[in-house]
Design an enzyme around this catalytic site. Structure first.
Site, PDB file in Angstrom:
ATOM      1  N   GLU A  48       0.719  -1.173  -0.116  1.00 11.00           N
ATOM      2  CA  GLU A  48       0.107   0.028  -0.004  1.00 11.00           C
ATOM      3  C   GLU A  48       0.777   1.300   0.054  1.00 11.00           C
ATOM      4  OE1 GLU A  48      -4.254   0.058   1.541  1.00 11.00           O
ATOM      5  OE2 GLU A  48      -2.942   1.163   3.139  1.00 11.00           O
ATOM      6  N   ASP A  49       2.137   1.234   0.716  1.00  9.89           N
ATOM      7  CA  ASP A  49       2.539   2.572   1.161  1.00  9.89           C
ATOM      8  C   ASP A  49       3.915   2.555   0.271  1.00  9.89           C
ATOM      9  OD1 ASP A  49       0.451   3.005   2.799  1.00  9.89           O
ATOM     10  OD2 ASP A  49       1.656   2.511   4.526  1.00  9.89           O
TER      11      ASP A  49
END
Ligand code: MN
Length: 714
Positions: A80-81
């Protein structure tokens, strides 16, 4: 690497020492990979981002999860990051790790909406329930849930760095979704930690008051606990009892808050703010330790709980007691084995950690628990929870579609008892996938099991003990047999004696003076007349002996002619405990005719009456008074023979012998078993046979059974 990160990472290295060296190496690689990916990222606290994923991995290592889970924890925020993509994870760590990381990423999208917080309570409950379901449905693998719980726990510990406006929502979301999940999964430590963090943000004022109240007590409390522990150690050492650990624990703040709130108690009235926990090497020692403690500190009445004998529904086992300890202060003490302790701490994770050791088969119905939260059918569920803990379990359905989780090899009897003990007691047959099956049928995954019950069931039979696979079912059956046999056997014994007294034209027991009864009881060393009946029915006291004691001068014994009344009515056999019994046919109501199924009914004072199984006159009668009866196949000129069998003392031996006899249409009149040594047993059976051919064929068949040493006719 910052010094802070270095410190955390060595903590992780220590925590994963339970894993093999090769796994530890892979975990170190995963750390390097993750540190690289998060290189320039910082947490709101200003710390390097990677600290968060190490902390998450440490929480999971503390409950001893597998290699893939720890690696996935380290990578859980990469998709996600960071610029990492799925293929990178597959290439470096394989499909399984990607599956877990992907799962964590998906469930992270489930968020409590602002509008939900403001819903009315009923709607809120419903909404939360569906969020929990959604969470589990998306997680697909239990390990995903565990990683997410650890992630959330660490995030909460740094919640003070998050903007205030978000704090309340996150705390609320945790309390409503994560805490119930941790609770269901039996992860007590994680659950209490989550609660305490949430408490602080949800009810800041109450938190602050309680926090200072408890802290004020803590120093004093800790000193007290240390003295109490010293005393316990001394006493256990004195009694030469081995224990593994003794330590004090403080109840979590939110737990105390709930007690003060729900039970309207002040903090001084709560016994278990502090508790002492004693870990023992085995179950027996738990009880020994309890005995020692109750011997020097008086237990508080009503506070002892035996969760070892009766575990909580989620499988929790421990002994809890509260005592008046040093200076008369109330103190809670918890006693459990190491395995029970690990189970309580690691929750569901303990199930796959300990299944290998196979010391005890716990019947923790966690799949049932999960499916209650999650609308998935069970085949899907077991495919998706890719964990091997299903190996020794089977999943079957009730006709309504509810799922039951049972040990492999379970039979319809186990299934029936898993639903309700009354269902078990009334079981007369079972259908699997709409076909009648024998009771020893071994249930298969996704069978639909329909238990047939009848009010007229005679209750569980002794052979069921050999068929049932679960301790649970066996315990219930044993308890039933013990209770009902005693009741029934007293009736039978009294009937046998009464008939014999009538035949010999002697007074009935009830007509005798009390002094005479007392004389009899003293002579045969029994406490009351029911015991006499009981022993009579078991055959370890003879009628002759009783009559000789009560009527010493009587000449009546000279003319003894033992009459078996049912020789006059040879077409029916009524079975008592190991013997067959006199009876009358019901003439007023159903008039039984061969071959309709029949049942005996022990009347009050008029012996046994035989009815048709479906007769409406016995429909609502006490089931304990019903007794097995069937049409006899043998002719009236049968005679009896006693056989002496020496055999291995194995489970099911008596059952096998009776099967052989039954397959020859030979009626067994009585069976007496004795244990000779640790290994060998002696069984004497009395059979009713029509000719010697039948007898020799029976002898041959019994000799051929496994474990038979010798068989001879007496
Ligand atoms: Mn995270």
């Amino acid at each position: 690497m910052s010094s802070n990160t270095q410190e955390l990472f060595s903590k992780l290295e220590t925590a994963i020492s339970y894993l093999p060296k090769t796994s530890q190496k892979k975990i170190r690689n995963a750390y390097d990979f993750s540190a690289q990916a998060h290189l320039d990222q910082k947490r709101q606290s200003g710390e390097p981002y990677v600290n968060h994923v190490i902390a998450t991995a440490i929480i999971l290592a503390e409950i001893k999860l597998d290699e893939s889970s720890i690696i996935a924890a380290l990578l859980h925020d990469t998709l996600e990051d960071t610029s990492i993509i799925a293929q990178d994870i597959i290439d470096n760590f394989g499909e399984e790790v990607l599956f877990l990381v992907d799962g964590v990423t998906k469930v992270s999208q489930i968020k409590l909406k602002k509008s939900t917080i403001n819903l009315g309570s009923q709607q809120l409950v419903k909404e939360m329930e569906s969020l929990r379901k959604l969470f589990l449905a998306m997680a697909q693998d239990l390990r995903v849930v565990l990683i997410k719980l650890a992630d959330r726990l660490h995030n909460l510990s740094t919640l003070q760095y998050i903007p205030e406006s978000k704090q309340f929502r996150i705390a609320k979301e945790t309390m409503e979704i994560y805490v119930p999940l941790a609770n269901r999964l039996g992860l007590w430590q994680i659950k209490s930690d989550l609660e305490d963090y949430c408490f602080r943000y949800l009810y800041p004022e109450d938190y602050n008051i309680l926090y200072s109240e408890v802290s004020a007590k803590t120093v004093k409390g800790q000193k007290y606990i240390n003295r109490a522990i010293k005393k316990i150690r001394f006493q256990l050492d004195e009694s030469n009892i081995t224990y593994l650990e003794i330590y004090g624990r403080t109840k979590n703040l939110y737990g105390i808050y709930q007690k003060t709130l729900l039970q309207h108690k002040t903090i001084d009235e709560i016994y278990d703010i502090y508790a002492i926990r004693i870990i023992t090497p085995d179950t027996q020692t738990c009880y020994t330790v309890l005995g020692v403690i109750h011997n020097f500190w008086k237990p508080i009445p009503g506070r002892f709980k035996d969760y070892i004998a009766v575990p909580k529904p989620n499988g929790y086992q421990s002994l809890h007691t509260s005592v008046f300890a040093l200076e008369g202060q109330k103190l809670e003490i918890q006693i459990r084995t190491m395995e029970m302790h690990q189970h309580a701490e690691q929750g569901i994770a303990a199930h796959w950690l300990y299944k290998e050791k196979g010391t005890s088969k716990k019947e923790f119905n966690w799949v049932g628990e999960l499916s209650r939260l999650k609308d998935l059918n069970i085949t899907e569920l077991s495919n998706e929870l890719k964990i091997d803990i299903f190996k020794d379990r089977i999943f079957v359905y009730t006709p309504k579609g509810d799922v039951r989780d049972l040990p492999k090899g379970s039979t319809p009897i186990d299934f029936a008892y898993s639903i309700h003990s009354e269902i078990g007691h009334r079981l007369i047959g079972a259908k699997v996938n709409q076909k009648i099956v024998p009771l020893d049928y071994s249930l298969q995954n996704s069978d639909i099991v329909d238990i047939l019950t009848s009010k007229q069931s005679l209750g569980p039979k002794r052979q069921w003990l050999d068929i049932a696979q679960t301790n649970f079912a066996r315990t219930k059956i044993r308890a039933y047999l013990k209770k009902n046999n005693a009741k029934q056997n007293i009736l039978i014994g009294s009937k046998i004696l009464s008939e014999e007294l009538t035949r010999l034209n002697l007074s009935q027991i009830t007509e005798l003076p009390a002094t005479k009864i007392k004389y009899l009881l003293d002579k045969i060393h029994l406490k009351n007349i029911d015991d006499v009946y009981l022993h009579l029915s078991h055959g370890d006291l003879s009628i002759k002996k009783i009559i000789r004691i009560i009527f010493p001068a009587s000449e009546v014994l000279q003319s003894k002619k033992p009459i078996r009344k049912n020789i006059d009515k040879p077409s029916i056999i009524v079975f008592g405990q190991n013997q067959f019994l006199p009876f009358k046919l019901s003439t007023n109501c159903c008039q039984p005719k061969n071959p309709l199924p029949i049942v005996g009914y022990i009347t009050r004072g008029h012996g046994i009456t035989v009815h048709l199984l479906g007769c409406k006159n016995i429909k609502d009668k006490d089931r304990a008074r019903l007794i097995e009866a069937r049409w006899a196949k043998n002719n009236p000129h049968n005679y009896t023979a006693d056989l002496e069998i020496f055999c291995d003392d194995r489970v099911g031996m008596v059952h096998d012998i009776s099967e052989v006899a039954m397959s020859h249409s030979i009626n067994i009149i009585s069976i007496n078993t004795q244990q000779n040594s640790d290994k060998y047993g002696k069984i004497i059976i009395t059979v009713s046979i029509s000719d010697l051919d039948q007898l020799s064929s029976l002898l041959r068949k019994i000799t051929a059974l496994p474990g038979i040493q010798s068989v001879k006719k007496l």
